[in-house]
Motif scaffolding. Sequence first.
Motif, PDB file in Angstrom:
ATOM      1  N   ARG A 147      84.210 -17.441   0.447  1.00 51.10           N
ATOM      2  CA  ARG A 147      82.755 -17.435   0.502  1.00 51.10           C
ATOM      3  C   ARG A 147      82.267 -16.570   1.660  1.00 51.10           C
ATOM      4  O   ARG A 147      81.354 -15.747   1.503  1.00 51.10           O
ATOM      5  N   ASP A 148      82.869 -16.731   2.827  1.00 47.74           N
ATOM      6  CA  ASP A 148      82.457 -15.961   3.991  1.00 47.74           C
ATOM      7  C   ASP A 148      82.704 -14.470   3.786  1.00 47.74           C
ATOM      8  O   ASP A 148      81.873 -13.633   4.165  1.00 47.74           O
ATOM      9  N   LEU A 149      83.844 -14.114   3.174  1.00 48.17           N
ATOM     10  CA  LEU A 149      84.138 -12.703   2.896  1.00 48.17           C
ATOM     11  C   LEU A 149      83.138 -12.115   1.906  1.00 48.17           C
ATOM     12  O   LEU A 149      82.686 -10.965   2.066  1.00 48.17           O
ATOM     13  N   LEU A 150      82.774 -12.903   0.887  1.00 49.22           N
ATOM     14  CA  LEU A 150      81.782 -12.426  -0.088  1.00 49.22           C
ATOM     15  C   LEU A 150      80.418 -12.236   0.562  1.00 49.22           C
ATOM     16  O   LEU A 150      79.698 -11.272   0.251  1.00 49.22           O
ATOM     17  N   LYS A 151      80.039 -13.121   1.473  1.00 45.17           N
ATOM     18  CA  LYS A 151      78.764 -12.968   2.185  1.00 45.17           C
ATOM     19  C   LYS A 151      78.751 -11.693   3.003  1.00 45.17           C
ATOM     20  O   LYS A 151      77.769 -10.955   3.016  1.00 45.17           O
ATOM     21  N   GLU A 152      79.859 -11.437   3.699  1.00 42.11           N
ATOM     22  CA  GLU A 152      79.957 -10.222   4.512  1.00 42.11           C
ATOM     23  C   GLU A 152      79.872  -8.984   3.632  1.00 42.11           C
ATOM     24  O   GLU A 152      79.168  -8.018   3.965  1.00 42.11           O
ATOM     25  N   GLN A 153      80.583  -9.019   2.522  1.00 40.90           N
ATOM     26  CA  GLN A 153      80.590  -7.865   1.621  1.00 40.90           C
ATOM     27  C   GLN A 153      79.201  -7.662   1.009  1.00 40.90           C
ATOM     28  O   GLN A 153      78.730  -6.532   0.909  1.00 40.90           O
ATOM     29  N   ASN A 154      78.530  -8.744   0.641  1.00 42.91           N
ATOM     30  CA  ASN A 154      77.201  -8.651   0.062  1.00 42.91           C
ATOM     31  C   ASN A 154      76.214  -8.110   1.092  1.00 42.91           C
ATOM     32  O   ASN A 154      75.370  -7.261   0.779  1.00 42.91           O
ATOM     33  N   ALA A 155      76.298  -8.586   2.338  1.00 42.79           N
ATOM     34  CA  ALA A 155      75.408  -8.095   3.391  1.00 42.79           C
ATOM     35  C   ALA A 155      75.657  -6.614   3.647  1.00 42.79           C
ATOM     36  O   ALA A 155      74.718  -5.835   3.873  1.00 42.79           O
ATOM     37  N   LYS A 156      76.884  -6.187   3.580  1.00 42.26           N
ATOM     38  CA  LYS A 156      77.245  -4.779   3.790  1.00 42.26           C
ATOM     39  C   LYS A 156      76.666  -3.920   2.668  1.00 42.26           C
ATOM     40  O   LYS A 156      76.126  -2.838   2.921  1.00 42.26           O
ATOM     41  N   ASN A 157      76.765  -4.383   1.434  1.00 42.63           N
ATOM     42  CA  ASN A 157      76.225  -3.633   0.284  1.00 42.63           C
ATOM     43  C   ASN A 157      74.708  -3.525   0.367  1.00 42.63           C
ATOM     44  O   ASN A 157      74.128  -2.474   0.064  1.00 42.63           O
ATOM     45  N   ILE A 158      74.032  -4.590   0.771  1.00 43.97           N
ATOM     46  CA  ILE A 158      72.577  -4.560   0.901  1.00 43.97           C
ATOM     47  C   ILE A 158      72.176  -3.561   1.966  1.00 43.97           C
ATOM     48  O   ILE A 158      71.240  -2.778   1.791  1.00 43.97           O
ATOM     49  N   LYS A 159      72.895  -3.524   3.062  1.00 45.44           N
ATOM     50  CA  LYS A 159      72.589  -2.596   4.151  1.00 45.44           C
ATOM     51  C   LYS A 159      72.795  -1.155   3.696  1.00 45.44           C
ATOM     52  O   LYS A 159      71.986  -0.277   3.987  1.00 45.44           O
ATOM     53  N   GLU A 160      73.846  -0.888   2.927  1.00 43.74           N
ATOM     54  CA  GLU A 160      74.098   0.462   2.423  1.00 43.74           C
ATOM     55  C   GLU A 160      73.006   0.895   1.449  1.00 43.74           C
ATOM     56  O   GLU A 160      72.556   2.040   1.454  1.00 43.74           O
ATOM     57  N   ASN A 161      72.558  -0.030   0.593  1.00 53.73           N
ATOM     58  CA  ASN A 161      71.506   0.281  -0.368  1.00 53.73           C
ATOM     59  C   ASN A 161      70.185   0.623   0.351  1.00 53.73           C
ATOM     60  O   ASN A 161      69.473   1.527  -0.054  1.00 53.73           O
ATOM     61  N   ARG A 162      69.840  -0.093   1.411  1.00 52.99           N
ATOM     62  CA  ARG A 162      68.627   0.195   2.182  1.00 52.99           C
ATOM     63  C   ARG A 162      68.723   1.542   2.860  1.00 52.99           C
ATOM     64  O   ARG A 162      67.745   2.305   2.911  1.00 52.99           O
ATOM     65  N   ASN A 163      69.885   1.862   3.369  1.00 48.39           N
ATOM     66  CA  ASN A 163      70.076   3.177   4.024  1.00 48.39           C
ATOM     67  C   ASN A 163      69.935   4.295   3.020  1.00 48.39           C
ATOM     68  O   ASN A 163      69.363   5.336   3.329  1.00 48.39           O
ATOM     69  N   GLN A 164      70.404   4.121   1.794  1.00 53.23           N
ATOM     70  CA  GLN A 164      70.278   5.161   0.759  1.00 53.23           C
ATOM     71  C   GLN A 164      68.840   5.282   0.310  1.00 53.23           C
ATOM     72  O   GLN A 164      68.392   6.376  -0.015  1.00 53.23           O
ATOM     73  N   GLN A 165      68.091   4.200   0.262  1.00 57.83           N
ATOM     74  CA  GLN A 165      66.688   4.270  -0.157  1.00 57.83           C
ATOM     75  C   GLN A 165      65.838   4.943   0.905  1.00 57.83           C
ATOM     76  O   GLN A 165      64.861   5.603   0.608  1.00 57.83           O
TER      77      GLN A 165
END
Length: 146
Positions: free
Chosen positions: A126-144
Amino acid sequence: MIKEFKQFIMQGDVLDLAVGVVIGSAFTGIVKQVVDGLITPLVGLVISLFIGDSDLEGALSILDWKVRDGVVFSFGDVISAIITFLITGLVLFLIVRAVNHAKNLHKKEEVEETAPSAEDYLAEIRDLLKEQNAKNIKENRNQQDI
Protein backbone atom coordinates in the motif's frame (compact mmCIF):
# COMPACT_ATOMS: atom_id res chain seq x y z
CA MET A 1 -3.23 -48.05 31.61
CA ILE A 2 0.40 -48.91 30.86
CA LYS A 3 0.42 -46.54 27.87
CA GLU A 4 -0.99 -43.73 29.99
CA PHE A 5 1.60 -44.35 32.69
CA LYS A 6 4.40 -44.38 30.10
CA GLN A 7 3.11 -41.13 28.61
CA PHE A 8 2.89 -39.57 32.09
CA ILE A 9 6.44 -40.59 32.98
CA MET A 10 7.87 -39.40 29.66
CA GLN A 11 6.40 -35.92 29.96
CA GLY A 12 9.06 -33.24 30.28
CA ASP A 13 7.66 -31.86 33.52
CA VAL A 14 7.90 -35.18 35.35
CA LEU A 15 11.47 -35.78 34.18
CA ASP A 16 12.46 -32.23 35.12
CA LEU A 17 10.93 -32.71 38.54
CA ALA A 18 12.78 -35.99 39.07
CA VAL A 19 16.10 -34.41 38.08
CA GLY A 20 15.38 -31.46 40.37
CA VAL A 21 14.67 -33.72 43.33
CA VAL A 22 17.88 -35.70 42.83
CA ILE A 23 20.01 -32.59 42.41
CA GLY A 24 18.27 -30.91 45.36
CA SER A 25 18.97 -33.92 47.59
CA ALA A 26 22.63 -33.99 46.61
CA PHE A 27 22.94 -30.25 47.09
CA THR A 28 21.27 -30.43 50.50
CA GLY A 29 23.92 -32.94 51.57
CA ILE A 30 26.64 -30.51 50.53
CA VAL A 31 25.02 -27.60 52.32
CA LYS A 32 24.53 -29.72 55.47
CA GLN A 33 28.23 -30.54 55.54
CA VAL A 34 29.14 -26.86 55.03
CA VAL A 35 26.85 -25.86 57.89
CA ASP A 36 28.07 -28.65 60.19
CA GLY A 37 31.74 -28.22 59.28
CA LEU A 38 32.07 -24.45 58.90
CA ILE A 39 29.11 -22.41 60.11
CA THR A 40 28.36 -24.32 63.32
CA PRO A 41 31.98 -24.11 64.51
CA LEU A 42 31.98 -20.38 63.71
CA VAL A 43 28.83 -19.93 65.80
CA GLY A 44 30.46 -21.95 68.56
CA LEU A 45 33.58 -19.78 68.35
CA VAL A 46 31.56 -16.59 68.66
CA ILE A 47 29.58 -17.98 71.60
CA SER A 48 32.77 -19.22 73.27
CA LEU A 49 34.22 -15.70 73.03
CA PHE A 50 31.25 -14.39 75.00
CA ILE A 51 31.05 -17.12 77.64
CA GLY A 52 34.77 -17.84 77.91
CA ASP A 53 34.52 -21.58 77.15
CA SER A 54 37.19 -22.96 74.83
CA ASP A 55 35.37 -26.23 74.08
CA LEU A 56 33.03 -26.21 71.04
CA GLU A 57 30.63 -28.69 72.60
CA GLY A 58 30.55 -26.67 75.80
CA ALA A 59 29.93 -23.46 73.88
CA LEU A 60 27.14 -24.97 71.84
CA SER A 61 25.60 -26.64 74.87
CA ILE A 62 24.50 -23.20 76.02
CA LEU A 63 21.92 -23.40 73.22
CA ASP A 64 20.51 -26.66 74.65
CA TRP A 65 17.75 -26.69 77.22
CA LYS A 66 18.08 -29.48 79.73
CA VAL A 67 15.09 -30.84 81.61
CA ARG A 68 15.20 -33.38 84.42
CA ASP A 69 15.81 -37.08 83.74
CA GLY A 70 18.26 -36.43 80.89
CA VAL A 71 15.75 -34.86 78.46
CA VAL A 72 17.54 -32.30 76.31
CA PHE A 73 16.05 -29.94 73.75
CA SER A 74 18.84 -29.29 71.23
CA PHE A 75 18.16 -25.84 69.88
CA GLY A 76 21.62 -25.79 68.29
CA ASP A 77 20.61 -28.66 66.00
CA VAL A 78 17.37 -26.88 65.10
CA ILE A 79 19.25 -23.68 64.30
CA SER A 80 21.68 -25.70 62.17
CA ALA A 81 18.76 -27.27 60.25
CA ILE A 82 17.17 -23.85 59.71
CA ILE A 83 20.45 -22.44 58.38
CA THR A 84 20.78 -25.46 56.06
CA PHE A 85 17.23 -24.95 54.79
CA LEU A 86 17.71 -21.22 54.20
CA ILE A 87 21.00 -21.67 52.33
CA THR A 88 19.55 -24.47 50.19
CA GLY A 89 16.42 -22.44 49.44
CA LEU A 90 18.42 -19.35 48.53
CA VAL A 91 20.74 -21.17 46.15
CA LEU A 92 17.89 -23.07 44.48
CA PHE A 93 15.98 -19.79 44.12
CA LEU A 94 18.99 -18.20 42.41
CA ILE A 95 19.36 -21.18 40.07
CA VAL A 96 15.66 -21.15 39.11
CA ARG A 97 15.79 -17.40 38.62
CA ALA A 98 18.81 -17.70 36.31
CA VAL A 99 17.17 -20.50 34.30
CA ASN A 100 13.93 -18.51 33.92
CA HIS A 101 15.92 -15.47 32.82
CA ALA A 102 17.74 -17.55 30.21
CA LYS A 103 14.43 -18.97 28.95
CA ASN A 104 12.99 -15.46 28.63
CA LEU A 105 16.01 -14.32 26.63
CA HIS A 106 15.59 -17.30 24.32
CA LYS A 107 11.88 -16.50 23.84
CA LYS A 108 12.68 -12.87 22.98
CA GLU A 109 15.13 -14.03 20.30
CA GLU A 110 12.47 -16.33 18.82
CA VAL A 111 9.96 -13.48 18.67
CA GLU A 112 12.45 -11.28 16.83
CA GLU A 113 13.12 -13.99 14.25
CA THR A 114 9.46 -14.36 13.17
CA ALA A 115 8.68 -13.60 9.54
CA PRO A 116 6.50 -10.60 8.66
CA SER A 117 2.78 -11.33 8.52
CA ALA A 118 0.51 -10.92 5.53
CA GLU A 119 -0.73 -7.62 6.98
CA ASP A 120 2.84 -6.32 7.05
CA TYR A 121 3.33 -7.19 3.38
CA LEU A 122 0.01 -5.59 2.42
CA ALA A 123 0.87 -2.41 4.32
CA GLU A 124 4.23 -2.25 2.54
CA ILE A 125 2.56 -2.72 -0.87
CA ARG A 126 0.00 0.00 0.00
CA ASP A 127 2.76 2.44 0.92
CA LEU A 128 4.68 1.69 -2.30
CA LEU A 129 1.52 2.23 -4.37
CA LYS A 130 0.89 5.57 -2.62
CA GLU A 131 4.43 6.70 -3.39
CA GLN A 132 4.14 5.60 -7.00
CA ASN A 133 0.75 7.29 -7.38
CA ALA A 134 2.06 10.54 -5.85
CA LYS A 135 5.04 10.41 -8.22
CA ASN A 136 2.78 9.93 -11.26
CA ILE A 137 0.54 12.83 -10.22
CA LYS A 138 3.57 15.08 -9.83
CA GLU A 139 4.89 14.09 -13.28
CA ASN A 140 1.49 14.76 -14.87
CA ARG A 141 1.34 18.28 -13.32
CA ASN A 142 4.84 19.04 -14.56
CA GLN A 143 3.88 17.98 -18.11
CA GLN A 144 0.72 20.11 -18.02
CA ASP A 145 2.71 23.14 -16.90
CA ILE A 146 5.01 22.86 -19.94
